[in-house]
Scaffold this motif. Structure first.
Motif, PDB file in Angstrom:
ATOM      1  N   PRO A 187       0.849  -1.194   0.000  1.00 46.82           N
ATOM      2  CA  PRO A 187       0.000   0.000   0.000  1.00 46.82           C
ATOM      3  C   PRO A 187       0.883   1.242   0.000  1.00 46.82           C
ATOM      4  N   ASN A 188       0.469   2.245  -0.676  1.00 50.94           N
ATOM      5  CA  ASN A 188       1.131   3.559  -0.672  1.00 50.94           C
ATOM      6  C   ASN A 188       2.495   3.579  -1.348  1.00 50.94           C
ATOM      7  N   ALA A 189       2.831   2.517  -2.064  1.00 48.17           N
ATOM      8  CA  ALA A 189       4.165   2.484  -2.674  1.00 48.17           C
ATOM      9  C   ALA A 189       4.100   2.815  -4.159  1.00 48.17           C
ATOM     10  N   LEU A 190       5.184   3.359  -4.632  1.00 49.27           N
ATOM     11  CA  LEU A 190       5.363   3.606  -6.058  1.00 49.27           C
ATOM     12  C   LEU A 190       6.342   2.539  -6.548  1.00 49.27           C
ATOM     13  N   PHE A 191       5.987   1.812  -7.605  1.00 50.79           N
ATOM     14  CA  PHE A 191       6.876   0.783  -8.152  1.00 50.79           C
ATOM     15  C   PHE A 191       7.649   1.400  -9.312  1.00 50.79           C
ATOM     16  N   VAL A 192       8.952   1.191  -9.328  1.00 50.49           N
ATOM     17  CA  VAL A 192       9.787   1.824 -10.350  1.00 50.49           C
ATOM     18  C   VAL A 192      10.401   0.747 -11.237  1.00 50.49           C
ATOM     19  N   HIS A 193      10.154   0.843 -12.536  1.00 51.32           N
ATOM     20  CA  HIS A 193      10.822  -0.047 -13.491  1.00 51.32           C
ATOM     21  C   HIS A 193      11.940   0.717 -14.166  1.00 51.32           C
ATOM     22  N   VAL A 194      13.107   0.101 -14.268  1.00 58.16           N
ATOM     23  CA  VAL A 194      14.113   0.604 -15.195  1.00 58.16           C
ATOM     24  C   VAL A 194      13.659   0.173 -16.591  1.00 58.16           C
ATOM     25  N   GLY A 195      13.643   1.119 -17.520  1.00 58.53           N
ATOM     26  CA  GLY A 195      13.202   0.816 -18.879  1.00 58.53           C
ATOM     27  C   GLY A 195      14.369   0.731 -19.853  1.00 58.53           C
ATOM     28  N   ASP A 196      14.037   0.502 -21.131  1.00 58.26           N
ATOM     29  CA  ASP A 196      15.077   0.242 -22.136  1.00 58.26           C
ATOM     30  C   ASP A 196      16.077   1.393 -22.284  1.00 58.26           C
ATOM     31  N   GLN A 197      15.604   2.641 -22.178  1.00 58.97           N
ATOM     32  CA  GLN A 197      16.521   3.759 -22.467  1.00 58.97           C
ATOM     33  C   GLN A 197      17.635   3.873 -21.418  1.00 58.97           C
ATOM     34  N   ILE A 198      17.314   3.533 -20.180  1.00 57.50           N
ATOM     35  CA  ILE A 198      18.357   3.552 -19.137  1.00 57.50           C
ATOM     36  C   ILE A 198      19.312   2.375 -19.345  1.00 57.50           C
ATOM     37  N   GLU A 199      18.778   1.239 -19.797  1.00 54.36           N
ATOM     38  CA  GLU A 199      19.667   0.101 -20.086  1.00 54.36           C
ATOM     39  C   GLU A 199      20.669   0.508 -21.177  1.00 54.36           C
ATOM     40  N   VAL A 200      20.176   1.153 -22.226  1.00 57.73           N
ATOM     41  CA  VAL A 200      21.066   1.542 -23.328  1.00 57.73           C
ATOM     42  C   VAL A 200      22.086   2.590 -22.853  1.00 57.73           C
ATOM     43  N   LEU A 201      21.603   3.643 -22.194  1.00 57.26           N
ATOM     44  CA  LEU A 201      22.522   4.706 -21.748  1.00 57.26           C
ATOM     45  C   LEU A 201      23.610   4.156 -20.831  1.00 57.26           C
ATOM     46  N   SER A 202      23.216   3.192 -19.975  1.00 54.16           N
ATOM     47  CA  SER A 202      24.183   2.654 -19.005  1.00 54.16           C
ATOM     48  C   SER A 202      25.020   1.537 -19.624  1.00 54.16           C
ATOM     49  N   ASN A 203      24.819   1.281 -20.913  1.00 57.90           N
ATOM     50  CA  ASN A 203      25.501   0.191 -21.628  1.00 57.90           C
ATOM     51  C   ASN A 203      25.309  -1.153 -20.921  1.00 57.90           C
ATOM     52  N   GLY A 204      24.090  -1.339 -20.409  1.00 58.49           N
ATOM     53  CA  GLY A 204      23.734  -2.632 -19.830  1.00 58.49           C
ATOM     54  C   GLY A 204      24.036  -2.775 -18.349  1.00 58.49           C
ATOM     55  N   LYS A 205      24.574  -1.709 -17.725  1.00 58.85           N
ATOM     56  CA  LYS A 205      24.840  -1.821 -16.272  1.00 58.85           C
ATOM     57  C   LYS A 205      23.518  -1.895 -15.523  1.00 58.85           C
ATOM     58  N   TYR A 206      22.528  -1.140 -15.991  1.00 54.67           N
ATOM     59  CA  TYR A 206      21.180  -1.276 -15.449  1.00 54.67           C
ATOM     60  C   TYR A 206      20.360  -2.052 -16.472  1.00 54.67           C
ATOM     61  N   LYS A 207      19.547  -2.992 -15.985  1.00 58.57           N
ATOM     62  CA  LYS A 207      18.772  -3.839 -16.902  1.00 58.57           C
ATOM     63  C   LYS A 207      17.307  -3.426 -16.902  1.00 58.57           C
ATOM     64  N   SER A 208      16.757  -3.352 -18.080  1.00 62.35           N
ATOM     65  CA  SER A 208      15.336  -3.076 -18.243  1.00 62.35           C
ATOM     66  C   SER A 208      14.569  -4.314 -17.765  1.00 62.35           C
ATOM     67  N   VAL A 209      13.592  -4.123 -16.900  1.00 60.27           N
ATOM     68  CA  VAL A 209      12.970  -5.284 -16.249  1.00 60.27           C
ATOM     69  C   VAL A 209      11.887  -5.906 -17.142  1.00 60.27           C
ATOM     70  N   LEU A 210      12.003  -7.239 -17.334  1.00 59.43           N
ATOM     71  CA  LEU A 210      10.986  -7.971 -18.092  1.00 59.43           C
ATOM     72  C   LEU A 210       9.814  -8.233 -17.140  1.00 59.43           C
ATOM     73  N   HIS A 211       8.614  -7.856 -17.556  1.00 60.78           N
ATOM     74  CA  HIS A 211       7.466  -8.025 -16.667  1.00 60.78           C
ATOM     75  C   HIS A 211       6.209  -8.342 -17.471  1.00 60.78           C
ATOM     76  N   ARG A 212       5.199  -8.796 -16.775  1.00 54.07           N
ATOM     77  CA  ARG A 212       3.900  -9.064 -17.392  1.00 54.07           C
ATOM     78  C   ARG A 212       2.847  -8.877 -16.312  1.00 54.07           C
ATOM     79  N   SER A 213       1.585  -8.879 -16.702  1.00 53.64           N
ATOM     80  CA  SER A 213       0.557  -8.819 -15.656  1.00 53.64           C
ATOM     81  C   SER A 213      -0.531  -9.851 -15.947  1.00 53.64           C
ATOM     82  N   LEU A 214      -1.042 -10.409 -14.868  1.00 51.79           N
ATOM     83  CA  LEU A 214      -2.102 -11.413 -14.955  1.00 51.79           C
ATOM     84  C   LEU A 214      -3.433 -10.759 -14.593  1.00 51.79           C
ATOM     85  N   VAL A 215      -4.516 -11.474 -14.864  1.00 51.72           N
ATOM     86  CA  VAL A 215      -5.826 -10.917 -14.533  1.00 51.72           C
ATOM     87  C   VAL A 215      -6.496 -11.791 -13.478  1.00 51.72           C
TER      88      VAL A 215
END
Ligand SMILES: O=C(O)CCC(=O)C(=O)O
Ligand SMILES: [Fe+2]
Length: 269
Positions: A187-215
């Motif tokens: 509750p009350n939290a903000l979830f942060v994903h690293v996305g592709d552009q940060i992965e590219v800028l960091s040359n892969g030091k930060y990884k873009s998170v693979l995710h999905r959602s269920l229903v």
């Protein structure tokens, strides 16, 4: 209104679900009203109401309606496309945008420092004050056969960062150590994903998170995803400071517009 009144407490910046009213107003509106807001991806216009109740490659149905609009910077915002109901939507969303910009600045500063660089580096590579925030409100209605459906199929976000607030219906999963791992609801939290552009800028030091959602079979799941992205013409590639003989560039350099085009059309980057 608000179906999460008990979650609205101390820290409004992280707690409030500003779009909730807008969501209910627009996504549960009569079909005719929804159609008047409909997006038209064929013209490159993703703003407005969209739906994706279609089969994907795995023969699973993506069971989601969404509403998309720009929040920032002011030059990108078309208030005519923002939900008009409830009337408070506009004011609350403008305020939320201001708070998310502050959080974005802080996160980018920390991520820059984590690369051993000055705090301002990542933000300035992402367009500086031209950096864009896009609101995507996802609604996953209860699904009679949840095993045949996915909310959103596995993907990484093409953004730099994604700032996500879900409701309390579980569903988000991340790919970790060769498994899908359920993301616990806080509750009350903000979830942060690293996305592709940060992965590219960091040359892969930060990884873009693979995710999905269920229903869920019984309850409607909702999430409010804010994508932090560079302006389309911004050229993104591995930061020169991180490249040397031992660390060659792992990604090609291109405009964000080109990256988007390739990702939407499933063309290798
Ligand atoms: O609904 C969620 O929790 C995730 C949504 C998502 O990944 C997206 O919209 O990109
Ligand atoms: Fe995502």
């Amino acid at each position: 209104m608000g179906i999460f009144p008990s979650h609205r407490s101390q820290d409004r910046t992280v707690v409030d679900r500003p779009a909730e009213g807008g969501w209910r107003g627009i996504l549960q509106a009569p079909q005719k009203e929804k159609e008047s807001y409909a997006n038209d991806p064929s013209t490159g216009s993703f703003e407005g109401y969209g739906t994706k109740m279609t089969r994907n490659l795995d023969e699973k149905v993506e069971w989601v309606d969404y509403y998309f609009h720009f929040m920032s910077p002011p030059s990108r915002v078309n208030l005519d496309i923002w939900p008009k109901n409830p009337p408070s939507y506009r004011g609350v969303t403008v305020e939320y945008n201001g708070e998310l910009l502050k959080i974005t600045n802080k996160l980018l500063e920390l991520l820059s420092e984590g690369l051993g660089l000055e705090g301002k580096v990542l933000k300035s590579c992402l367009g500086g004050d031209g950096i864009e925030l896009e609101m995507k409100i996802n609604m996953y209605p209860p699904c009679p056969q949840p095993q045949l459906a996915l909310g959103v199929e596995p993907h990484t976000d093409m953004s730099a960062l994604t700032l996500l607030v879900p409701n309390d219906v579980p569903g988000l999963q991340v790919w970790k150590d060769d498994n899908w791992v359920a993301v616990e609801y806080f509750p009350n939290a903000l979830f942060v994903h690293v996305g592709d552009q940060i992965e590219v800028l960091s040359n892969g030091k930060y990884k873009s998170v693979l995710h999905r959602s269920l229903v869920s079979k019984e309850r409607m799941r909702m999430s409010w995803a804010v994508f932090v992205v560079p302006p389309h013409e911004t050229v993104i590639g591995p930061l020169p400071e991180l490249i040397d003989e031992k660390n060659p560039a792992k990604y090609s350099t291109k405009t964000y517009a080109e990256y988007r085009y390739r990702k939407f059309n499933k063309i290798p980057q």
